[in-house]
Every structure is written in C-alpha cells, then in structure tokens.
Motif scaffolding. Structure first.
Motif, PDB file in Angstrom:
ATOM      1  N   THR A  37       0.831  -1.205   0.000  1.00  0.00           N
ATOM      2  CA  THR A  37       0.000   0.000   0.000  1.00  0.00           C
ATOM      3  C   THR A  37       0.863   1.251   0.000  1.00  0.00           C
ATOM      4  OG1 THR A  37      -1.794  -1.148   1.150  1.00  0.00           O
ATOM      5  CG2 THR A  37      -1.781   1.256   1.271  1.00  0.00           C
ATOM      6  N   ILE A  38       1.911   1.246   0.806  1.00  0.00           N
ATOM      7  CA  ILE A  38       2.817   2.398   0.842  1.00  0.00           C
ATOM      8  C   ILE A  38       3.452   2.623  -0.526  1.00  0.00           C
ATOM      9  CG2 ILE A  38       5.031   3.192   1.786  1.00  0.00           C
ATOM     10  CD1 ILE A  38       4.172   1.852   4.456  1.00  0.00           C
ATOM     11  N   ASP A  39       3.874   1.560  -1.156  1.00  0.00           N
ATOM     12  CA  ASP A  39       4.576   1.690  -2.437  1.00  0.00           C
ATOM     13  C   ASP A  39       3.633   1.998  -3.600  1.00  0.00           C
ATOM     14  OD1 ASP A  39       6.979   1.179  -1.193  1.00  0.00           O
ATOM     15  OD2 ASP A  39       6.994  -0.959  -1.712  1.00  0.00           O
ATOM     16  N   ASP A  40       2.390   1.468  -3.548  1.00  0.00           N
ATOM     17  CA  ASP A  40       1.524   1.517  -4.724  1.00  0.00           C
ATOM     18  C   ASP A  40       0.362   2.502  -4.615  1.00  0.00           C
ATOM     19  OD1 ASP A  40       3.133  -0.495  -5.705  1.00  0.00           O
ATOM     20  OD2 ASP A  40       1.744  -2.115  -5.169  1.00  0.00           O
ATOM     21  N   HIS A  41       0.061   2.994  -3.414  1.00  0.00           N
ATOM     22  CA  HIS A  41      -1.133   3.832  -3.261  1.00  0.00           C
ATOM     23  C   HIS A  41      -0.865   5.226  -2.683  1.00  0.00           C
ATOM     24  CE1 HIS A  41      -4.372   0.935  -4.233  1.00  0.00           C
ATOM     25  NE2 HIS A  41      -3.474   0.033  -3.843  1.00  0.00           N
ATOM     26  N   LEU A  42       0.204   5.408  -1.935  1.00  0.00           N
ATOM     27  CA  LEU A  42       0.434   6.710  -1.318  1.00  0.00           C
ATOM     28  C   LEU A  42       1.047   7.678  -2.326  1.00  0.00           C
ATOM     29  CD1 LEU A  42       1.765   5.901   2.260  1.00  0.00           C
ATOM     30  CD2 LEU A  42      -0.296   7.186   1.689  1.00  0.00           C
ATOM     31  N   GLU A  43       0.553   8.910  -2.314  1.00  0.00           N
ATOM     32  CA  GLU A  43       1.127   9.935  -3.180  1.00  0.00           C
ATOM     33  C   GLU A  43       1.235  11.253  -2.424  1.00  0.00           C
ATOM     34  OE1 GLU A  43      -1.309  10.670  -6.576  1.00  0.00           O
ATOM     35  OE2 GLU A  43      -3.188  10.657  -5.440  1.00  0.00           O
ATOM     36  N   LEU A  44       2.259  12.010  -2.781  1.00  0.00           N
ATOM     37  CA  LEU A  44       2.485  13.347  -2.232  1.00  0.00           C
ATOM     38  C   LEU A  44       1.666  14.324  -3.063  1.00  0.00           C
ATOM     39  CD1 LEU A  44       4.086  15.311  -0.401  1.00  0.00           C
ATOM     40  CD2 LEU A  44       5.929  15.223  -2.079  1.00  0.00           C
ATOM     41  N   VAL A  45       0.728  15.041  -2.412  1.00  0.00           N
ATOM     42  CA  VAL A  45      -0.193  15.887  -3.170  1.00  0.00           C
ATOM     43  C   VAL A  45      -0.014  17.374  -2.889  1.00  0.00           C
ATOM     44  CG1 VAL A  45      -1.932  14.095  -3.429  1.00  0.00           C
ATOM     45  CG2 VAL A  45      -2.004  15.587  -1.417  1.00  0.00           C
ATOM     46  N   ASP A  46       0.693  17.725  -1.815  1.00  0.00           N
ATOM     47  CA  ASP A  46       0.904  19.143  -1.527  1.00  0.00           C
ATOM     48  C   ASP A  46       2.159  19.277  -0.674  1.00  0.00           C
ATOM     49  OD1 ASP A  46       0.221  21.930  -1.598  1.00  0.00           O
ATOM     50  OD2 ASP A  46      -0.395  21.767   0.495  1.00  0.00           O
ATOM     51  N   MET A  47       2.935  20.332  -0.915  1.00  0.00           N
ATOM     52  CA  MET A  47       4.114  20.568  -0.085  1.00  0.00           C
ATOM     53  C   MET A  47       4.460  22.039  -0.091  1.00  0.00           C
ATOM     54  SD  MET A  47       7.123  18.879  -2.429  1.00  0.00           S
ATOM     55  CE  MET A  47       7.440  19.438  -4.105  1.00  0.00           C
ATOM     56  N   ARG A  48       4.918  22.512   1.045  1.00  0.00           N
ATOM     57  CA  ARG A  48       5.446  23.864   1.219  1.00  0.00           C
ATOM     58  C   ARG A  48       6.770  23.690   1.947  1.00  0.00           C
ATOM     59  NH1 ARG A  48       1.610  24.125  -1.527  1.00  0.00           N
ATOM     60  NH2 ARG A  48      -0.179  25.553  -1.450  1.00  0.00           N
ATOM     61  N   LEU A  49       7.835  23.467   1.190  1.00  0.00           N
ATOM     62  CA  LEU A  49       9.096  23.010   1.756  1.00  0.00           C
ATOM     63  C   LEU A  49      10.236  23.956   1.422  1.00  0.00           C
ATOM     64  CD1 LEU A  49       8.913  19.202   0.847  1.00  0.00           C
ATOM     65  CD2 LEU A  49       8.490  20.232   3.094  1.00  0.00           C
ATOM     66  N   SER A  50      11.207  23.989   2.315  1.00  0.00           N
ATOM     67  CA  SER A  50      12.479  24.640   2.042  1.00  0.00           C
ATOM     68  C   SER A  50      13.573  23.773   2.642  1.00  0.00           C
ATOM     69  CB  SER A  50      12.522  26.054   2.644  1.00  0.00           C
ATOM     70  OG  SER A  50      12.327  26.008   4.050  1.00  0.00           O
ATOM     71  N   THR A  51      14.818  24.023   2.235  1.00  0.00           N
ATOM     72  CA  THR A  51      15.922  23.244   2.782  1.00  0.00           C
ATOM     73  C   THR A  51      16.531  23.958   3.974  1.00  0.00           C
ATOM     74  OG1 THR A  51      17.458  24.256   1.215  1.00  0.00           O
ATOM     75  CG2 THR A  51      16.456  22.171   0.579  1.00  0.00           C
ATOM     76  N   ALA A  52      17.081  23.179   4.879  1.00  0.00           N
ATOM     77  CA  ALA A  52      17.737  23.718   6.064  1.00  0.00           C
ATOM     78  C   ALA A  52      18.872  22.777   6.439  1.00  0.00           C
ATOM     79  CB  ALA A  52      16.750  23.864   7.224  1.00  0.00           C
ATOM     80  N   GLU A  53      19.827  23.289   7.205  1.00  0.00           N
ATOM     81  CA  GLU A  53      20.955  22.481   7.667  1.00  0.00           C
ATOM     82  C   GLU A  53      20.801  22.157   9.139  1.00  0.00           C
ATOM     83  OE1 GLU A  53      24.378  24.874   6.576  1.00  0.00           O
ATOM     84  OE2 GLU A  53      24.678  23.636   4.782  1.00  0.00           O
ATOM     85  N   HIS A  54      21.403  21.035   9.521  1.00  0.00           N
ATOM     86  CA  HIS A  54      21.309  20.572  10.907  1.00  0.00           C
ATOM     87  C   HIS A  54      22.661  19.997  11.324  1.00  0.00           C
ATOM     88  CE1 HIS A  54      18.916  19.113  14.380  1.00  0.00           C
ATOM     89  NE2 HIS A  54      19.868  18.189  14.436  1.00  0.00           N
ATOM     90  N   MET A  55      23.147  20.426  12.474  1.00  0.00           N
ATOM     91  CA  MET A  55      24.382  19.869  13.019  1.00  0.00           C
ATOM     92  C   MET A  55      24.074  18.558  13.730  1.00  0.00           C
ATOM     93  SD  MET A  55      26.844  21.212  16.100  1.00  0.00           S
ATOM     94  CE  MET A  55      27.389  22.731  15.332  1.00  0.00           C
ATOM     95  N   ALA A 106      31.609  18.068  12.341  1.00  0.00           N
ATOM     96  CA  ALA A 106      31.239  17.259  11.179  1.00  0.00           C
ATOM     97  C   ALA A 106      30.437  18.106  10.197  1.00  0.00           C
ATOM     98  CB  ALA A 106      30.420  16.046  11.619  1.00  0.00           C
ATOM     99  N   PRO A 107      30.425  17.742   8.923  1.00  0.00           N
ATOM    100  CA  PRO A 107      29.597  18.490   7.965  1.00  0.00           C
ATOM    101  C   PRO A 107      28.139  18.484   8.387  1.00  0.00           C
ATOM    102  CG  PRO A 107      31.099  16.999   6.826  1.00  0.00           C
ATOM    103  CD  PRO A 107      31.185  16.648   8.269  1.00  0.00           C
ATOM    104  N   TYR A 108      27.460  19.601   8.159  1.00  0.00           N
ATOM    105  CA  TYR A 108      26.039  19.675   8.470  1.00  0.00           C
ATOM    106  C   TYR A 108      25.262  18.770   7.518  1.00  0.00           C
ATOM    107  CZ  TYR A 108      26.670  23.788  11.495  1.00  0.00           C
ATOM    108  OH  TYR A 108      27.022  24.638  12.500  1.00  0.00           O
ATOM    109  N   ARG A 109      24.151  18.241   8.016  1.00  0.00           N
ATOM    110  CA  ARG A 109      23.225  17.508   7.176  1.00  0.00           C
ATOM    111  C   ARG A 109      22.170  18.483   6.639  1.00  0.00           C
ATOM    112  NH1 ARG A 109      23.038  11.801   7.641  1.00  0.00           N
ATOM    113  NH2 ARG A 109      25.102  11.139   8.307  1.00  0.00           N
ATOM    114  N   ARG A 110      21.753  18.260   5.416  1.00  0.00           N
ATOM    115  CA  ARG A 110      20.665  19.035   4.834  1.00  0.00           C
ATOM    116  C   ARG A 110      19.381  18.221   4.873  1.00  0.00           C
ATOM    117  NH1 ARG A 110      24.844  19.962   1.454  1.00  0.00           N
ATOM    118  NH2 ARG A 110      24.130  18.327   0.018  1.00  0.00           N
ATOM    119  N   GLY A 111      18.268  18.937   4.976  1.00  0.00           N
ATOM    120  CA  GLY A 111      16.969  18.292   4.948  1.00  0.00           C
ATOM    121  C   GLY A 111      15.896  19.297   4.631  1.00  0.00           C
TER     122      GLY A 111
END
Length: 280
Positions: A187-205, A210-215
């Motif tokens: 079901t997760i692989d075959d039925h779920l879909e992303l339909v809306d997003m309001r996203l930006s990238t940010a860094e996290h220590m 160590a290099p920051y991670r992005r997400g």
C-alpha cells in the motif's frame, strides 16, 4: 509503549541564549541524565546501539517551534521513547535532574511532563481508517543513501515511500508483537502519493566539527490513490504510523534532533496547550 516527554527549562542567567544548533548538545545532556539517574549501561546502549535508536530528541525550541531568542517566552526540548520498558526509567531520570547544561549554557528545570503515552496495540486499534495525512516538518528531514549505493548522499525530499516505509520499519523493530497488516508495504509503495508541499531546505548539526546535514522543513500532505482498493484496517494502520511519527520522528538522525514532526492533531494541541508561566 511510545511516549513523549517534554522538559521545560529556563536559562540560569537571564538573557542567555543557546547557539543556533543544539541537537547534539541535547542528545548529550539526555544521555548524561540517563547515565546518572538510570545506569551507564543504558546510556551507552542508547548512544552506541545499532540504528534505529529507541528514542528521538528535539533541539531546544521555543513556543513558536524555533530556536530560542531574546523574544522567546519558553524553552523546552522533547524526548520520544519507543521501547516500552524504557519509558518509566527515562522519565524518572529526566525528572530527577534539576540543572541542565546545553552546550555552554546552564538551565534550570521548570517541569518534566509525560504528555502522551499509548501502547502499540492501542495506537493501532484506535486509529481510524483515514485517506489523507499532513505533517509539519519542524526540524530537517532527510534520508541517507546506503554504503552500497555509491557516494553517501542525502535524499531530502520526503517522498511517501521513504517516510512511511521508515516508520513501518521502526514500528516492526520496537513492536514486533503488534504486527502491521501484511499488505501495508504494498500500500505504501503503490497507493500513497504526495499531493501538496510547502518546503524549504535547512541544515542541521549532528556532531560538532562534522559536515552539516541538509533536509527539508515545512509542510507535506499525502493521500491514498484509489483508496477503495485499500482495506479499512490498512488505512487505519497508515493512520497509526502517522501518529507514531509523533514519538519516532521522520527520517535519519532523529536521536540528534532531526525529523521532529507535528501532525494536524499535534498542532491543534500545541496551539491550545498552556505553557508554565515564567514564575512557575
């Protein structure tokens, strides 16, 4: 049972502020409290055990879900506990600590509150068969590639297969006695879909030096395509995984403050929750 614990603190020196990234410092402080109040062996297990870790933390946050600044009224961090037998001992260890040091800033405990604790069977049994789910990603969410997948990279888009697939894997790790429906992976692989997003990238220590991670941070909404083809118990199980994200977080490095997530129900509670007054 999965549990959420909020530790409300105040700086010992008025006006003292934390650095922009406090995830590793909160992780270290929580493990130190467990070491001193519970046992060094448990602290070592939580620090060195194989992923996924049976807990998640947030960095320091204020009432606006931001890094505290001079306008903040309240400062807190949260701990999610995923293993039944650790909930009570970790709560007691956190409650026993009156002084906290986060990085180079000293804080005094104001309160330690168990705000939610639901056994895995109840989490699954009480979830309604929904068809749409929204997450607000407060701290960055990302998924690292494996060593066998070439150069290590961060996959920062919260696609439904990774978000819900990771939640299902963690559920199975920490609640093997409460199985999810056998068709949930399909079901997760075959039925779920992303339909809306309001996203930006940010860094996290995740570790000093160590290099920051992005997400990604922001909001996402998922729905089921052809929901009539998905049995009600499977739709309920996906809803249970959404609720499980309250405790487990989403994506990688949740034990270092990444992947802190709110659901729509969480946001309503947060808006209505009364924080302790500064004089408390």
């Amino acid at each position: 049972m999965p549990a959420r614990i909020i530790v409300n603190i105040a700086p010992t020196t008025a006006g003292a502020l934390p650095p922009p990234h406090t995830g590793p410092a909160v992780n270290a402080a929580v493990l130190a409290a467990i070491r001193d109040g519970l046992s060094p062996q448990t602290s070592t297990y939580l620090h060195d055990g194989p992923p996924p870790r049976p807990f998640a933390i947030t960095p320091l946050l204020d009432e606006r879900q931001r890094t505290p600044d001079r306008t903040s009224q309240h400062v807190r961090f949260e701990v999610g506990v995923l293993l039944d037998e650790l909930t009570g001992p970790i709560l007691a260890a956190l409650a026993a600590r009156d002084q906290w040091r986060i990085g180079a800033t000293d804080y005094t405990k104001r309160s330690v509150d168990l705000i939610e604790a639901t056994p895995y069977p109840d989490l699954l049994a009480t979830a309604a068969p929904a068809t749409s789910w929204k997450f607000t990603l407060i701290t960055p969410v990302s998924f690292a590639t494996g060593r066998e997948d070439g150069a290590r990279r961060q996959r920062i888009l919260p696609d439904p297969e990774r978000v819900f697939g990771t939640l299902a894997a963690r559920w199975r790790t920490w609640a093997p006695e409460t199985p999810l429906p056998p068709d949930i992976d399909n079901t997760i692989d075959d039925h779920l879909e992303l339909v809306d997003m309001r996203l930006s990238t940010a860094e996290h220590m995740i570790k000093p030096g160590a290099p920051y991670r992005r997400g990604c941070v922001g909001s996402v909404r998922y729905t089921l395509a052809e929901p009539a083809a998905v049995p009600p118990e499977t739709r309920s199980a996906i809803n249970a995984l959404t609720r499980f994200a309250r405790y487990a977080g989403i994506g990688d490095r949740t034990a270092s403050g990444m992947g802190y997530t709110l659901t729509e129900a969480d946001e309503r509670l947060t808006r209505g929750r009364h924080h302790p007054s500064p004089a408390a």
